[in-house]
Design an enzyme around this catalytic site. Structure first.
Site, PDB file in Angstrom:
ATOM      1  CG  HIS A   1     -13.676 -48.126 -13.318  1.00 24.76           C
ATOM      2  ND1 HIS A   1     -13.946 -48.996 -12.282  1.00 24.76           N
ATOM      3  CD2 HIS A   1     -14.783 -47.358 -13.434  1.00 24.76           C
ATOM      4  CE1 HIS A   1     -15.152 -48.757 -11.798  1.00 24.76           C
ATOM      5  NE2 HIS A   1     -15.680 -47.764 -12.480  1.00 24.76           N
TER       6      HIS A   1
ATOM      7  CG  ASP B   1     -11.543 -51.171 -11.009  1.00 25.35           C
ATOM      8  OD1 ASP B   1     -10.968 -50.073 -11.154  1.00 25.35           O
ATOM      9  OD2 ASP B   1     -12.676 -51.391 -11.442  1.00 25.35           O
TER      10      ASP B   1
ATOM     11  CB  SER C   1     -17.451 -46.602 -10.080  1.00 27.16           C
ATOM     12  OG  SER C   1     -18.174 -47.491 -10.887  1.00 27.16           O
TER      13      SER C   1
END
Length: 356
Positions: free
Chosen positions: A94, A125, A208
């Protein structure tokens, strides 16, 4: 990138007071001396222990932070971890989104470096990008053993939260083995990921793809998202973050580096697409089969479009998310039963799960 991705023991004081009072009321002055000595020893030991822990934090940060980079896409910003000396960097899918090129700032580069996408694997992911030019001193991170991650273990989260590069937060491993569905709103991949590490270390937008590190200087996970609190309107719930375990990171990244794609996901699949259906009270009632892959596990088991799956093995299925979570806990090749409704009649079928 998804923005969601991402007590003092006051009662101890009266006990201590009561203990002192008991000594005084006993009328014995001699036993009081050792107590004072113990207190002095404790006061001398505590600062030393705190200093040792601080030194260990600083040692780990000095060792690992140079392996954590900032990744800038055209509209989003995240973090990444240097995977090898050839310039491969592992991050979240992402973070890279649909883009193919990125600006990467490493610990040793004054100017951003160009990197290109090698492969993105939204189902877990994870993604790998590669620097066009490897700068001097680029340091790959050391990845730890996921099997040794334990609840209560002190961890540090390193990354670029809110664009603040080379930031570090501290917490503990709060739980292991979590299955988390991250959703697909706001740039998420919608992945359902098993065996995630839950941590109290602050995980904010920009963290992230960074590193969750133990005090041995090993990356034990890739911070991916924070829990959302529906009571607070879906904003991040403080102190509840999740990281993809290092074992899965290595499994996926090794395949991407070696072959340019993921050839063995280890993720079970039925070979269908599905949507959530509701009952007469608008409560989720199952996962309706929309399409069936010809020759796939569901096809061989006799499922067809229109069937409503209500259970997979021992797991109740009320939504497509719960079906994904049930599959996340299974393995390709595993035989199980599917319970489903067809023409309002409950049926069961045995299925050999495939691979996603």
């Amino acid at each position: 990138m998804d923005p969601s991705r991402t007590r003092s023991l006051t009662r101890g004081a009266p006990v201590a007071v009561l203990a002192c009072a008991a000594v005084l009321l006993g009328g014995c002055s001699e036993p009081a001396a050792p107590a004072k000595k113990d207190t002095a020893t404790t006061r001398a030991t505590l600062p030393m222990a705190a200093e040792d822990l601080q030194n260990r934090y600083q040692k780990v940060i000095k060792e690992v932070l140079p392996s954590v980079v900032q990744i800038q896409a055209s509209h989003d910003l995240g973090s990444g971890v240097v995977y090898d000396e050839q310039g491969h960097i592992v991050t979240n899918a992402h973070v890279v989104g649909p883009e193919k090129t990125f600006q990467v700032t490493t610990a040793n580069s004054e100017e951003p470096l160009r990197a290109a996408l090698v492969y993105s694997y939204p189902e877990q992911d994870l993604a790998v990008i590669k620097l066009d030019r490897v700068p001097p001193g680029l340091k790959p991170a050391a990845f730890g053993d996921s099997e040794k991650v334990a609840v209560g273990q002190i961890v540090l989260a390193m990354g670029s939260p809110l664009g603040l590069s080379s930031s570090v937060t501290q917490g503990i491993v709060s739980a292991t083995g979590r299955t988390v569905s991250e959703g697909d709103a706001g740039g998420g991949t919608g992945a359902t990921i098993a065996n995630m590490v839950q941590t109290s270390a602050a995980i904010n937008p920009g963290n992230s793809g960074g590193a969750l590190v133990n005090l041995d200087g090993q990356v034990i996970g890739i911070p991916t998202l924070a829990a959302a609190d529906p009571v607070l309107g879906g904003s991040a719930a403080p102190g509840i973050g999740f990281a993809i375990p290092a074992s899965m990171v290595r499994t996926v990244a090794d395949q991407i580096v070696r072959t340019g794609k993921v050839v063995d996901s280890g993720r079970a699949a039925l070979g269908i697409t599905a949507r959530t259906v509701v009952d007469d009270l608008y409560h989720p009632a199952g996962a309706a089969v929309v399409t069936v892959t010809p020759g796939g596990p569901a096809d061989k088991a006799g499922l067809r479009p229109g069937d409503v799956i209500t259970r997979l093995g021992g797991d109740k299925v009320a939504t497509t998310t719960s079906l994904s979570e049930a599959l996340a806990g299974a393995k390709p090749g595993q035989r199980t039963t599917v319970t489903f409704l067809r023409d309002d009649q409950e049926r069961t079928a045995e299925v050999a799960l495939g691979e996603q």
